[in-house]
Motif scaffolding. Structure first.
Motif, mmCIF file in Angstrom:
data_model
loop_
_atom_site.group_PDB
_atom_site.id
_atom_site.type_symbol
_atom_site.label_atom_id
_atom_site.label_comp_id
_atom_site.label_asym_id
_atom_site.label_seq_id
_atom_site.Cartn_x
_atom_site.Cartn_y
_atom_site.Cartn_z
ATOM 1 N N LEU A 677 0.600 -1.128 0.066
ATOM 2 C CA LEU A 677 -0.168 0.284 -0.041
ATOM 3 C C LEU A 677 0.725 1.306 0.008
ATOM 4 O O LEU A 677 0.627 2.117 0.247
ATOM 5 N N ARG A 678 2.106 1.281 -0.261
ATOM 6 C CA ARG A 678 3.137 2.032 -0.339
ATOM 7 C C ARG A 678 2.495 3.491 -1.026
ATOM 8 O O ARG A 678 2.273 3.226 -2.167
ATOM 9 N N LYS A 679 2.871 4.539 -0.792
ATOM 10 C CA LYS A 679 2.665 5.687 -1.217
ATOM 11 C C LYS A 679 1.135 6.065 -1.493
ATOM 12 O O LYS A 679 0.721 6.709 -2.435
ATOM 13 N N THR A 680 0.068 5.180 -0.933
ATOM 14 C CA THR A 680 -1.153 5.746 -1.230
ATOM 15 C C THR A 680 -1.543 6.332 -0.022
ATOM 16 O O THR A 680 -0.791 6.744 0.827
ATOM 17 N N ASP A 681 -2.935 6.694 -0.206
ATOM 18 C CA ASP A 681 -3.670 7.990 0.742
ATOM 19 C C ASP A 681 -4.277 7.311 1.955
ATOM 20 O O ASP A 681 -4.879 8.033 2.755
ATOM 21 N N ILE A 682 -3.980 6.132 2.547
ATOM 22 C CA ILE A 682 -4.626 5.404 3.712
ATOM 23 C C ILE A 682 -4.102 6.022 4.845
ATOM 24 O O ILE A 682 -2.856 6.387 4.827
ATOM 25 N N ILE A 700 3.899 -0.323 3.899
ATOM 26 C CA ILE A 700 2.954 0.759 3.979
ATOM 27 C C ILE A 700 3.938 2.024 4.214
ATOM 28 O O ILE A 700 3.670 2.729 4.869
ATOM 29 N N ARG A 701 4.932 1.825 3.561
ATOM 30 C CA ARG A 701 5.693 3.233 3.635
ATOM 31 C C ARG A 701 5.172 4.217 2.741
ATOM 32 O O ARG A 701 4.428 4.328 2.074
ATOM 33 N N ASP A 702 5.498 5.650 3.522
ATOM 34 C CA ASP A 702 5.012 6.966 2.856
ATOM 35 C C ASP A 702 3.451 6.851 2.742
ATOM 36 O O ASP A 702 2.785 7.348 1.675
ATOM 37 N N THR A 703 2.954 6.473 3.820
ATOM 38 C CA THR A 703 1.328 6.373 3.932
ATOM 39 C C THR A 703 1.178 7.264 5.332
ATOM 40 O O THR A 703 2.178 7.685 5.930
ATOM 41 N N LYS A 704 -0.064 7.348 5.549
ATOM 42 C CA LYS A 704 -0.083 8.025 7.058
ATOM 43 C C LYS A 704 -0.478 7.171 8.296
ATOM 44 O O LYS A 704 -1.124 7.497 9.240
ATOM 45 N N HIS A 720 8.842 -9.254 6.163
ATOM 46 C CA HIS A 720 9.223 -7.895 5.925
ATOM 47 C C HIS A 720 8.068 -7.115 5.876
ATOM 48 O O HIS A 720 7.074 -6.991 5.470
ATOM 49 N N LEU A 721 8.444 -5.990 6.917
ATOM 50 C CA LEU A 721 7.329 -5.122 7.617
ATOM 51 C C LEU A 721 8.054 -3.764 7.363
ATOM 52 O O LEU A 721 8.882 -3.219 7.885
ATOM 53 N N LEU A 722 7.528 -2.800 6.473
ATOM 54 C CA LEU A 722 8.162 -1.974 5.986
ATOM 55 C C LEU A 722 7.154 -0.775 6.177
ATOM 56 O O LEU A 722 6.195 -0.691 5.421
ATOM 57 N N ALA A 723 7.791 0.243 6.714
ATOM 58 C CA ALA A 723 6.567 1.210 7.262
ATOM 59 C C ALA A 723 7.489 2.672 7.310
ATOM 60 O O ALA A 723 8.563 2.821 7.052
ATOM 61 N N GLY A 724 6.616 3.679 7.693
ATOM 62 C CA GLY A 724 7.214 5.188 8.077
ATOM 63 C C GLY A 724 7.367 5.948 6.754
ATOM 64 O O GLY A 724 7.218 5.463 5.636
ATOM 65 N N THR A 746 12.813 -8.133 8.576
ATOM 66 C CA THR A 746 13.155 -6.672 8.257
ATOM 67 C C THR A 746 12.149 -5.896 8.918
ATOM 68 O O THR A 746 10.763 -6.124 8.681
ATOM 69 N N LEU A 747 12.378 -4.960 9.763
ATOM 70 C CA LEU A 747 11.623 -4.048 10.457
ATOM 71 C C LEU A 747 12.080 -2.734 10.226
ATOM 72 O O LEU A 747 13.175 -2.269 10.935
ATOM 73 N N SER A 748 11.517 -1.986 9.333
ATOM 74 C CA SER A 748 11.809 -0.622 8.810
ATOM 75 C C SER A 748 11.035 0.154 9.047
ATOM 76 O O SER A 748 9.657 0.324 8.831
#
Length: 1029
Positions: A677-682, A700-704, A720-724, A746-748
């Motif tokens: 869901l990266r760079k989506t508006d969720i 879920i990187r670059d989301t809110k 892999h959990l990619l966030a923030g 991966t915890l990013s």
């Protein structure tokens, strides 16, 4: 899994194992079903053995092709049935006693209908498998003789891990004359014509000739002579509004003081509104625009009419395959440059860039092969990549044989030792040494000749395989023939991986990690040779790069490929091939593809207008295993509930996802393994996400999204959990639920909060606590998460974006967790302490430093480099806060033996912390106003980067950083860089200057460019502009 287009035996074993698993799990099935499953399993194995031999031939008659497609469809449906059966039946209760018997009776009653349906499906599949098997004999689909040589040649690749290397801007071969000829066109400000239109330049030539390569080289070389610049892809399915949106966004990013609100609603703007918006942004500016791959005169005219009057010497450059487009440009008082094929010398020069072991003078075999390439760069790099792969394969065989010989030598050595008492110890030692010396002397002079002979043999082999017709006239069809041949030379697993690239649109930059994780989730990759799936996937990616079927575009700072592209002619081939084999269905792509006649298995939605929406609604979607939507969710939101067995869902950059309110439906996709869901508006993740029990990747990187629901603790397959958001320094709150994902590697992008509000007040000011209004609600879960962080013993990568209101107790807990994880699997650690003092007060004083790391990032308040950093002998990439830089720092770092990239960074927001300015001032005083980079050390350093508002004064002395290839500087103001002529290996200088930079800073840029030109290697200098939004 794909039985026709190139699934490996491992992928087939995956389905066979699924069938076995369905039997082994002891579901109570309807009578006779187990026998049916066993029959299907055996029949499928027999079919696959036959298909393996069919795959060795590039051409098949219609009967074979039709039979292969039938096998493929049966296998797909079997896999669908198996994957859904487990979920529909769930686990049968076990145990003894009355309660267990009641539970089992209830289970049998409630699953009766499901078991009956499954039995019917399996019976039908058995019948279909029987019919397909009988058709093979009925219609004379004959067997093939086993070709052991071919099988060995196309066996899966087992490559050694490549060393980190930097992908620089290597000057393209054969464009020097064109650059010299076209230079005046970019530099002179011509008197404008009567209609005040910008200048136009059309570069024309057929596919594979290098038009885009030349255009991009000109764009990079002369782009900084203009006030602003932008590039965009047009292609066959031209869409003017998409082109204009892309241009507006690029010009917006270069505008000083611009805000994201300025382009809000751009996706809904009509054509005239977009034209007006573009006109306002280009007003009074001298701009350069590159529009790549225009296919029609009408598209050219639409672009031309979108630009209003310009009296500033602005320029628009286009590339096209069609002379009619070039002539239309000429009629508009534009210039036309017709690109010619490479002459013989440059053809061989390009060939030797790929095969460095080739002799300096071309052999007869090389001349014959290059003649068939007709001077086309694409054809040359493809055949060179194919020849290079054959050389590597031969080298691997020799290495394996040498290994066996070494083992035999050890056995012989053991026998000699046993007889030493009889023959004498000294004599046997002399005999062993004499044999070794004799063997070395025998082999050494032959090694070079052997390589030359093998190379010549492979050149002749590839030339003969390509046929004689290419000598006559290498047209676009000829290049397609070469692409076709290179594809069929791939091992089976690489065919699948290669075709999968048709999921991405033309011109798309494809992330290496994104691609590899999707390959794994799709089931294309299996463990073998003692390697994990991630390593095998990396090998496959590197092999496609080495064969030049995909092109590495840029590298990460650790020396690995960051993103790649597929040449449009190669992509066109695999899109058509994927469509023919029902492997991937593309909707809204750059090429017209027929409507699928079979069930859709993988769907790529590359455009989401009404036409695409109507096309999708007519498709059979219940068997789709992979769905990718690019840019918009509109075309699929009404059909999302039909995707029952999705394993991969990639919605990256869909900006209308929150409006559709569809996330809850995603949580019903129980087979899902990859969700982006990266760079989506969720703004939130549904609380039911824990139902996705097979999920391996969540991006879920670059989301809110700032926090995950408690149910995430059920995601026990999560790797892999990619966030923030790295640019905004906003992270995902670390909670106890996250620390229960025991498979996590991966915890990013997390942020860690202090243990309690009261404790926060002890170690922080009230103002700091008030900055984070979400703190109180999440403090309890976050505190438990910090205490449990050390339980993630499989963690290989940990990236922390922020530490919030930390106390001494929190510092101790985090330090303890880092020390423990570093003793387990941790290889990558990056921490931004948000100037809380954790780095200085805790991590720097660690008594158990992370000695096994290959990447370390320490950002925030770091007044000095930790003493233990000199012990990190495996460290390849190091990121440090600029506050740690002083002249005494560099000798310490220079002693790190494997250091490939060194990065100094300081966030622009750091200026609000008075202690940061104090540290920087103190460092400047200690260094007496200049940091000298001394000779010695940094033996492997290839990348030096500074990302900071104020660039400190640096001077490179003679002999400093001898291997440095790239110097990257991003700043607002600079005090000066000196001694660039002393960097012996410097290949490029990248300067990225703030749009808010003063005129003094821009003068410094000119000075740096002048100093770079004094370097004997003549490094390229690229100047870009950035805007802090």
């Amino acid at each position: 899994m794909d039985l026709v287009v190139g699934a490996s035996n491992d992928a087939v074993k995956s389905l066979v194992s699924k069938l076995g698993s369905l039997l082994a799990q002891e579901y109570t099935l309807i009578g006779g079903v187990s026998d049916d499953i066993q029959y299907i399993n055996d029949e499928l194995a027999s079919m696959q053995a036959f298909l393996n031999r069919l795959k060795q031939e590039a051409k098949h008659d219609e009967q074979r092709q039709d039979w292969m497609k039938q096998v493929r469809e049966v296998a797909y449906d079997i896999e669908d049935c198996v994957d859904t059966a487990g979920y529909r039946l769930s686990r049968e209760p076990r145990g003894t006693g009355k309660l267990a018997s009641l539970r089992r009776a209830w289970y049998l009653l409630t699953t009766l209908y499901a078991r009956h349906c499954i039995a019917t499906e399996i019976g039908n599949l058995k019948a279909r498998a029987q019919h397909v098997s009988e058709r093979r004999t009925r219609y004379g689909v004959e067997n093939l003789a086993r070709d052991s040589a071919s099988e060995g040649e196309n066996s899966p690749i087992d490559r050694p891990v490549p060393h980190p290397q930097f992908i620089g801007t290597v000057a393209p071969v054969g464009i020097e004359g064109a650059k010299v000829k076209l230079k005046p066109w970019f530099l002179e400000v011509k008197e404008q014509s009567t209609n005040d239109q910008p200048k136009f330049l059309a570069i024309v030539g057929f596919g594979g000739l290098g038009k885009t390569t030349l255009a991009m080289a000109l764009y990079r070389a002369f782009g900084d002579e203009f006030d602003c610049r932008a590039s965009v892809l047009a292609s066959q399915k031209f869409h003017l509004q998409m082109v204009l949106r892309s241009l507006i966004k690029q010009f917006h990013d270069q505008q000083a003081g611009a805000s994201k609100n300025d382009i809000e609603g751009i996706e809904e703007m009509g054509l005239e509104a977009l034209k007006n918006q573009l006109t306002r942004r280009l007003e009074e500016k001298r701009y350069l625009i590159l529009i790549d791959d225009i296919w029609s005169v009408s598209a050219w005219e639409s672009i031309r009419d979108s630009f209003r009057k310009s009296k500033n010497g602005s320029s628009i450059m286009v590339t096209t395959r069609f002379k009619s487009v070039a002539e239309a440009c000429r009629r508009q008082q534009g210039d036309v440059y017709e690109l010619k094929p490479l002459h013989n010398d440059n053809s061989y020069k390009l060939f030797r860039q790929i095969i460095s072991s080739a002799p300096t003078v071309p052999t007869n075999g090389a001349r014959a092969l290059l003649k068939k390439c007709g001077g086309l760069p694409l054809a040359i790099i493809l055949v060179a990549g194919l020849v290079a792969s054959k050389l590597r394969s031969e080298s691997n065989k020799i290495r394996v044989e040498d290994h066996h010989l070494t083992q035999e030598d050890k056995d012989v050595g053991g026998e000699l030792k046993k007889s030493k008492d009889q023959e004498g110890k000294d004599f046997s030692e002399r005999l062993d040494k004499a044999l070794v010396v004799e063997e070395l002397e025998k082999n050494s002079p032959q090694e070079g000749n052997d390589i030359s002979k093998k190379l010549e043999n492979f050149l002749d082999q590839v030339s003969n395989d390509l046929g004689e017709e290419l000598k006559k006239n290498l047209s676009t069809e000829g290049v397609s023939h070469i692409v076709h041949h290179c594809y069929y030379q791939l091992p089976a697993e690489l065919k699948t991986c290669m075709l999968y690239l048709s999921m991405f649109p033309k011109g798309c930059l494809i992330s290496r990690k994104r691609l590899i994780r999707r390959w794994i989730a799709e089931g294309f990759i299996a463990e073998k040779h003692g390697k994990m799936v991630e390593e095998i996937a990396e090998d496959c990616f590197n092999e496609l790069i080495s064969r030049n079927l995909i092109r590495a575009v840029n590298s990460s700072s650790n020396g690995k490929v960051k993103s790649c592209q597929v040449h449009d002619m190669v992509l066109e081939y695999i899109v058509v091939k994927s469509s023919d084999e029902n492997f991937i269905t593309v909707v809204g792509g750059h090429w017209h593809t027929p409507f699928p006649t079979y069930k859709v298995r993988r769907l790529s939605v590359q455009k989401s207008d009404r036409q695409e929406k109507e096309t999708i609604e007519r498709m059979k979607l219940s068997h789709v295993r992979s769905l990718t939507a690019l840019g918009s969710f509109k075309a699929i939101h009404s059909t999302l509930s039909k995707f029952q067995i999705l394993q991969v869902l990639d919605l990256e950059s869909c900006k209308d996802l929150s409006l559709m309110n569809q996330l809850e439906k995603i949580c019903d996709m129980h087979q899902l393994k990859y969700l982006s869901l990266r760079k989506t508006d969720i703004k939130r993740v549904p609380k039911e996400i824990g139902r996705l029990e097979y999920l391996q990747v969540l991006d879920i990187r670059d989301t809110k999204i700032s926090q995950l629901p408690p149910s995430v603790e059920k995601l026990q397959h999560m790797v892999h959990l990619l966030a923030g958001s790295k640019s905004k320094r906003m992270g995902l709150t670390l909670t106890e639920g996250i620390t229960k994902m025991m498979a996590l590697q991966t915890l990013s992008g997390v942020e860690i909060r202090g243990s309690s509000v009261n404790a926060a007040r002890v170690g922080s000011t009230n103002e700091e606590a008030k900055k984070y209004p979400r703190y109180k609600a999440a403090s309890t879960g976050s505190a438990k998460g910090l205490r449990a962080l050390e339980n993630l013993t499989n963690l290989k990568k940990l990236t922390i974006y922020r530490l919030i209101v930390f106390t001494k107790k929190d510092n101790i807990l985090l330090l303890s967790a880092i020390e423990h994880l570093s003793s387990c699997s941790l290889k990558f650690l990056a921490i931004n302490d948000d100037f809380t003092g954790f780095l200085d007060s805790s991590l720097s004083t660690s008594q158990a430093p992370p000695e096994h790391l290959n990447t370390l990032g320490l950002s925030g308040k770091l007044s000095r480099v930790p003493d233990w950093i000199s012990h990190l002998h495996n460290l390849e990439k190091l990121i440090l806060s600029l506050t740690s830089l002083k002249e005494s720092t560099l000798p310490v770092l220079g002693g790190l033996p494997e250091l490939f990239a060194l990065i100094f960074i300081l966030d622009n927001s750091a200026k609000k912390y008075s202690n940061v300015l104090h540290i920087l001032g103190k460092n400047a005083t200690e260094s007496e106003g200049m940091i000298f980079v001394q000779p010695g050390g940094f033996e492997r350093l290839k990348l030096l980067r500074f990302v900071t508002p104020v660039l400190p004064p640096l001077s490179f002395l003679e002999g400093a950083m001898p291997k440095l290839e790239s110097l990257e500087l991003k700043f607002i103001t600079a005090e000066g860089i000196f001694g660039l002529e002393n960097l012996a290996s410097l290949g490029q200088v990248l300067l990225t200057v703030s749009s808010q930079a003063s005129e003094v800073a821009k003068v410094k840029v000119s000075q740096i460019k002048a100093l770079a030109s004094m370097n004997p290697k003549q490094p390229s200098v690229v100047v870009n502009e950035y805007n802090d939004l």
